[in-house]
Design a protein around this motif. Structure first.
Motif, mmCIF file in Angstrom:
data_model
loop_
_atom_site.group_PDB
_atom_site.id
_atom_site.type_symbol
_atom_site.label_atom_id
_atom_site.label_comp_id
_atom_site.label_asym_id
_atom_site.label_seq_id
_atom_site.Cartn_x
_atom_site.Cartn_y
_atom_site.Cartn_z
ATOM 1 N N UNK A 1 -4.811 7.132 -5.501
ATOM 2 C CA UNK A 1 -5.082 7.148 -4.060
ATOM 3 C C UNK A 1 -4.471 5.910 -3.405
ATOM 4 N N UNK A 2 -4.532 4.775 -4.101
ATOM 5 C CA UNK A 2 -3.912 3.558 -3.590
ATOM 6 C C UNK A 2 -2.416 3.715 -3.405
ATOM 7 N N UNK A 3 -1.781 4.394 -4.333
ATOM 8 C CA UNK A 3 -0.332 4.621 -4.200
ATOM 9 C C UNK A 3 -0.038 5.498 -2.990
ATOM 10 N N UNK A 4 -0.875 6.515 -2.766
ATOM 11 C CA UNK A 4 -0.693 7.351 -1.577
ATOM 12 C C UNK A 4 -0.866 6.531 -0.300
ATOM 13 N N UNK A 5 -1.819 5.586 -0.323
ATOM 14 C CA UNK A 5 -2.002 4.713 0.835
ATOM 15 C C UNK A 5 -0.737 3.904 1.114
ATOM 16 N N UNK A 6 -0.130 3.368 0.055
ATOM 17 C CA UNK A 6 1.096 2.591 0.240
ATOM 18 C C UNK A 6 2.230 3.456 0.791
ATOM 19 N N UNK A 7 2.411 4.624 0.203
ATOM 20 C CA UNK A 7 3.511 5.486 0.631
ATOM 21 C C UNK A 7 3.326 5.933 2.075
ATOM 22 N N UNK A 8 2.091 6.217 2.456
ATOM 23 C CA UNK A 8 1.818 6.649 3.827
ATOM 24 C C UNK A 8 2.228 5.566 4.834
ATOM 25 N N UNK A 9 2.117 4.287 4.409
ATOM 26 C CA UNK A 9 2.446 3.173 5.287
ATOM 27 C C UNK A 9 3.872 2.652 5.089
ATOM 28 N N UNK A 10 4.641 3.362 4.258
ATOM 29 C CA UNK A 10 6.038 3.008 4.098
ATOM 30 C C UNK A 10 6.316 1.915 3.089
ATOM 31 N N UNK A 11 5.367 1.637 2.197
ATOM 32 C CA UNK A 11 5.566 0.599 1.186
ATOM 33 C C UNK A 11 5.809 1.256 -0.172
ATOM 34 N N UNK A 12 7.056 1.505 -0.503
ATOM 35 C CA UNK A 12 7.370 2.191 -1.752
ATOM 36 C C UNK A 12 8.045 1.274 -2.764
ATOM 37 N N UNK A 13 8.167 -0.001 -2.459
ATOM 38 C CA UNK A 13 8.765 -0.967 -3.384
ATOM 39 C C UNK A 13 7.894 -2.218 -3.442
ATOM 40 N N UNK A 14 7.990 -2.926 -4.562
ATOM 41 C CA UNK A 14 7.311 -4.207 -4.683
ATOM 42 C C UNK A 14 5.846 -4.137 -5.020
ATOM 43 N N UNK A 15 5.362 -2.951 -5.451
ATOM 44 C CA UNK A 15 3.946 -2.788 -5.761
ATOM 45 C C UNK A 15 3.787 -2.225 -7.168
ATOM 46 N N UNK A 16 2.915 -2.846 -7.960
ATOM 47 C CA UNK A 16 2.595 -2.354 -9.309
ATOM 48 C C UNK A 16 1.157 -1.847 -9.337
ATOM 49 N N UNK A 17 0.913 -0.843 -10.190
ATOM 50 C CA UNK A 17 -0.415 -0.258 -10.350
ATOM 51 C C UNK A 17 -0.748 -0.253 -11.845
ATOM 52 N N UNK A 18 -1.713 -1.061 -12.241
ATOM 53 C CA UNK A 18 -2.083 -1.177 -13.655
ATOM 54 C C UNK A 18 -3.478 -0.600 -13.855
ATOM 55 N N UNK A 19 -3.574 0.520 -14.551
ATOM 56 C CA UNK A 19 -4.858 1.151 -14.824
ATOM 57 C C UNK A 19 -5.461 0.639 -16.116
ATOM 58 N N UNK A 20 -5.904 -0.619 -16.103
ATOM 59 C CA UNK A 20 -6.376 -1.270 -17.325
ATOM 60 C C UNK A 20 -7.722 -1.938 -17.108
ATOM 61 N N UNK A 21 -8.373 -2.244 -18.221
ATOM 62 C CA UNK A 21 -9.568 -3.078 -18.244
ATOM 63 C C UNK A 21 -9.118 -4.534 -18.083
ATOM 64 N N UNK A 22 -9.618 -5.211 -17.063
ATOM 65 C CA UNK A 22 -9.202 -6.587 -16.803
ATOM 66 C C UNK A 22 -9.350 -7.476 -18.027
ATOM 67 N N UNK A 23 -10.469 -7.367 -18.719
ATOM 68 C CA UNK A 23 -10.745 -8.298 -19.806
ATOM 69 C C UNK A 23 -9.876 -8.038 -21.046
#
Length: 300
Positions: A174-196
């Motif tokens: 959903x976060x990626x869709x938020x970025x694309x909707x606002x025209x931000x398709x570069x410079x963003x990483x999405x890591x689906x991991x446990x922080x620790x």
């Protein structure tokens, strides 16, 4: 319960927002309810039990008020958070199937029928605005990113790069869709991991000029503030560049500002306290320690 005397005389001209914040204990008799505006729909949430007669009376009040502020069809999502899991139903017209709202001129996807995590937490609006103002040319790390609203605001503020980390891959989607909707398709990483389990990877991608830490206060298997905030803070300074900024967020009524400040002093003493960010005016609270806490620190 009399809502009418506390409701605004007009809907916000732009964007979404809280219309009534009973949980701040500023409105006697309304302590267990909130009312939010996610155009074109209202979201009424109650955290205390309500009898069917009370529900009917409250809906009647809202319909009466609505006739004075809008010509649009009445659209109300009613959410019972006194039960677990939360129960949600619709009164009047249903929200749009593809529901996008605006904050600060930026678009965000929400789903009011999904339960308590509908996509955008309104109390963090001032924190997001602060990030936008301080992101220019900086590398940003967004921990517990959820649907990446902080990241969208950072990119809108001219961030060089943003790394978003969250255990929930659907939320990051959903976060990626938020970025694309606002025209931000570069410079963003999405890591689906446990922080620790991810500090090694984050270190390789860092250091970061701005770090946002906005964890859940109690989410079993993910983060429990009373024991996990200290674990996080021990590793945090190694991720932050010199003169880097850190926003530490805590939304647990039972934990005070002093708790968070003490945690930092004990396990991350290199971080220097700068200020506490104000909450939106639409979230009044008789006790600042019960309200959302957003503390700004800086790495020397």
């Amino acid at each position: 319960m009399n809502l009418l005397e506390h409701l605004p005389s007009a809907l916000p001209e732009a964007g979404c927002g809280r219309l009534l914040h009973g949980r701040g204990y500023c409105f006697p008799g309304l302590e267990g309810i909130t009312l939010d505006w996610f155009p074109p729909s209202l979201l009424f949430t109650h955290f205390v039990p309500l009898e069917s007669q009370q529900r009917s009376a409250l809906i009647s009040q809202l319909q009466h008020w609505w006739q004075g502020v809008s010509d649009a069809p009445f659209s109300l999502v009613w959410q019972d958070r006194h039960t677990s899991p939360a129960q949600t139903d619709v009164v009047g017209q249903a929200p749009p199937q593809s529901h996008w709202v605006e904050e600060g001129g930026l678009a965000f996807e929400v789903d009011l029928a999904r339960g308590q995590n509908h996509g955008l937490f309104l109390d963090m609006a001032e924190g997001r605005a602060w990030v936008r103002q301080h992101a220019q040319g900086r590398r940003v790390l967004n921990l517990f990113a959820y649907t990446c609203a902080f990241s969208v605001f950072a990119m809108a503020g001219g961030a060089k790069e943003v790394v978003n980390l969250d255990m929930s891959k659907p939320a990051l989607g959903q976060g990626k869709r938020n970025h694309l909707r606002n025209g931000f398709d570069h410079g963003v990483r999405y890591l689906g991991h446990d922080l620790f389990k991810s500090f090694g990877k984050l270190n390789k991608l860092g250091p970061y000029d701005l770090v946002v830490v906005d964890p859940p206060s109690f989410q079993k298997g993910s983060f429990v503030a009373t024991k996990d905030y200290a674990r996080l803070l021990r590793r945090l300074p190694e991720l932050v560049a010199p003169q880097g900024d850190v926003l530490l967020c805590l939304n647990a009524p039972e934990l005070s500002r002093a708790f968070l400040k003490q945690q930092v002093a004990e396990v991350a003493p290199s971080l220097q306290y700068q200020q506490q960010l104000a909450n939106p005016a639409s979230f009044p609270d008789v006790d600042p320690d019960r309200a959302l806490k957003v503390l700004h620190y800086r790495q020397p």
